[in-house]
Design an enzyme around this catalytic site. Structure first.
Site, mmCIF file in Angstrom:
data_model
loop_
_atom_site.group_PDB
_atom_site.id
_atom_site.type_symbol
_atom_site.label_atom_id
_atom_site.label_comp_id
_atom_site.label_asym_id
_atom_site.label_seq_id
_atom_site.Cartn_x
_atom_site.Cartn_y
_atom_site.Cartn_z
ATOM 1 N N LYS A 181 -4.731 11.578 -4.917
ATOM 2 C CA LYS A 181 -5.236 10.568 -3.990
ATOM 3 C C LYS A 181 -6.415 11.060 -3.171
ATOM 4 O O LYS A 181 -6.784 10.411 -2.185
ATOM 5 C CB LYS A 181 -4.101 10.105 -3.061
ATOM 6 N N HIS A 203 0.857 -1.177 0.000
ATOM 7 C CA HIS A 203 0.000 0.000 0.000
ATOM 8 C C HIS A 203 0.894 1.227 0.000
ATOM 9 O O HIS A 203 1.098 1.865 1.036
ATOM 10 C CB HIS A 203 -0.877 -0.004 1.255
ATOM 11 N N GLY A 204 1.433 1.556 -1.156
ATOM 12 C CA GLY A 204 2.448 2.601 -1.211
ATOM 13 C C GLY A 204 1.892 3.999 -1.162
ATOM 14 O O GLY A 204 1.597 4.601 -2.190
ATOM 15 N N THR A 205 1.745 4.496 0.023
ATOM 16 C CA THR A 205 1.103 5.814 0.172
ATOM 17 C C THR A 205 1.265 6.285 1.597
ATOM 18 O O THR A 205 1.515 5.483 2.495
ATOM 19 C CB THR A 205 -0.417 5.655 -0.092
ATOM 20 N N THR A 206 1.128 7.603 1.776
ATOM 21 C CA THR A 206 0.807 8.102 3.120
ATOM 22 C C THR A 206 -0.353 9.068 2.981
ATOM 23 O O THR A 206 -0.297 10.002 2.179
ATOM 24 C CB THR A 206 1.990 8.880 3.733
#
Lengths: 177, 210
Positions: B39, B5-8
């Site tokens: 996003k 889950h490549g995100t912040t």
């Protein structure tokens, strides 16, 4: 919900409405508004006027309640599936007479207090009901409180009070003549 | 399959509403697909949804949510509540439980009950709370948020906190980066606060320390 018509049909509609109320609360986390559940019932009734092999529900319904924001609502539906919002209404065989009575007597003073409103409702029914209090059922729904159904005794005492008032007003009329 | 889950993303409630901040890196394994991913989905002027996890899943389901929110408003003549919108999304995702969806979303809005913030994910979890951070950079963001958060932050302090949290997360997390996209949910709707490159934020804070 109060209804006039085929009791058996009413039970089906009431059951569907109950399930929908819970379903709505589950999916949307808010209780239904009176308008929403009326719309649901009306849509259900309309569907039965336009399907194969079914007949329409033989009931008219009066749906009352309070919305989440506290405002009181009264809606009427009929077998065709139309619905409207009302301040006062009547359904059933003698609805016309009761409605006319309400049209004449539904005024700000008449609904100022609980007692006056109850009297108005009983007087409206007494127009068309023969044997008085024995054939009347009365319920009050107050904001954030469960439905309160009147006992037979309370209704009898209301009817007695109304008849007394009627007698007194007639006596006054005779005196003034 | 372990999907990354490549995100912040983060959001928190405070006295002046809800602040929402996300990074903008979309990664496919070790390749950076784009530096400018969006996003945050603007469902309506009073509802925002963030996306973390699979970009395709998030976009699809949140756009579907936007459709349902619009239909609700048309049918019921009033805007959908944040709690109802988040419940609709949670129910949609719950039906596909175990089938590999990857969605970690925060639904933020302002409705009759005030500011609303819900975390919804592909397990069917739906939580209401004052602060959430999702994505694989969320631990770094929580570090900054937890040490700086107060419910009575001023608007500027809240922006600075959110900006710093995303920037620090992108600094350490390989799968987060790009720019900080920040929104502020107020009583009369959301505003897009800014779009700041994370390297600017990091350099400014380093300079300030010197």
């Amino acid at each position: 919900m109060a209804f006039a018509g085929l009791t058996a049909d009413a039970r089906i509609v009431i059951n569907r409405a109950r399930v929908e109320c819970q379903s709505h609360k589950l999916t949307v986390e808010d209780p239904v508004t009176v308008e929403y559940i009326t719309r649901y019932i009306a849509t259900l009734k309309q569907r039965y006027t336009q399907s194969n092999g079914r007949r329409p529900f033989g009931i008219s319904a009066l749906i009352v309640g309070f919305d989440d924001d506290g405002s009181p609502r009264l809606y009427q539906t009929d077998p065709s599936g139309t619905y409207h919002s009302w301040k006062a209404n009547a359904i059933g065989r003698n609805a016309k007479a009761v409605r006319e009575f309400l049209e004449k007597n539904y005024k700000e003073e008449a609904i100022a207090t609980d007692r006056e409103t109850i009297k108005l409702a009983v007087r409206a029914l007494l127009e068309v009901v023969q044997s008085g209090g024995k054939n009347i059922e009365l319920a009050i729904i107050r904001r954030n409180q469960p439905l309160q159904i009147f006992s037979a005794k309370d209704i009898e005492s209301q009817v007695a009070e109304i008849e007394k008032e009627k007698e007194e007003s007639e006596k006054k009329k005779k005196k003034s003549i | 399959i372990q999907l990354l889950h490549g995100t912040t993303t983060l959001a928190f409630k405070f006295q002046h509403g809800v602040v929402v901040a996300v990074d903008s890196r979309a990664s496919a394994g070790n390749y950076i697909d784009t530096l400018e991913a969006n996003k945050v989905i603007e469902i309506n002027p009073y509802l925002l949804g963030t996306m973390a996890g699979s970009a395709a899943d998030c976009q699809h389901w949140e756009r579907l949510l936007a459709k349902h929110c619009r239909l609700y408003a048309l049918r019921n003549k009033e805007r959908i509540s944040v709690s109802a919108a988040s419940k609709l999304l949670a129910n949609m995702l719950g039906e596909y439980r175990g089938m590999g969806l990857s969605v970690g979303s925060m639904i933020c809005g302002w409705d009759k009950k005030g500011p609303g913030l819900y975390y919804v994910d592909d397990n069917g979890t739906r939580l209401s709370g004052p602060m959430f951070s999702t994505g694989c950079g969320n631990t770094y963001a929580y570090g900054v948020l937890d040490s700086g958060y107060r419910p009575d932050l001023t608007v500027e302090e809240a922006y600075a906190l959110a900006r710093r949290a995303i920037a620090q997360a992108t600094h350490r997390d390989a799968y987060s980066g790009g720019v900080v996209n920040m929104y502020h949910m107020k009583e009369d709707g959301w505003i897009k606060v800014e779009r700041t490159d994370v390297s600017d934020v990091i350099h400014k804070s380093l300079e300030a320390r010197q």
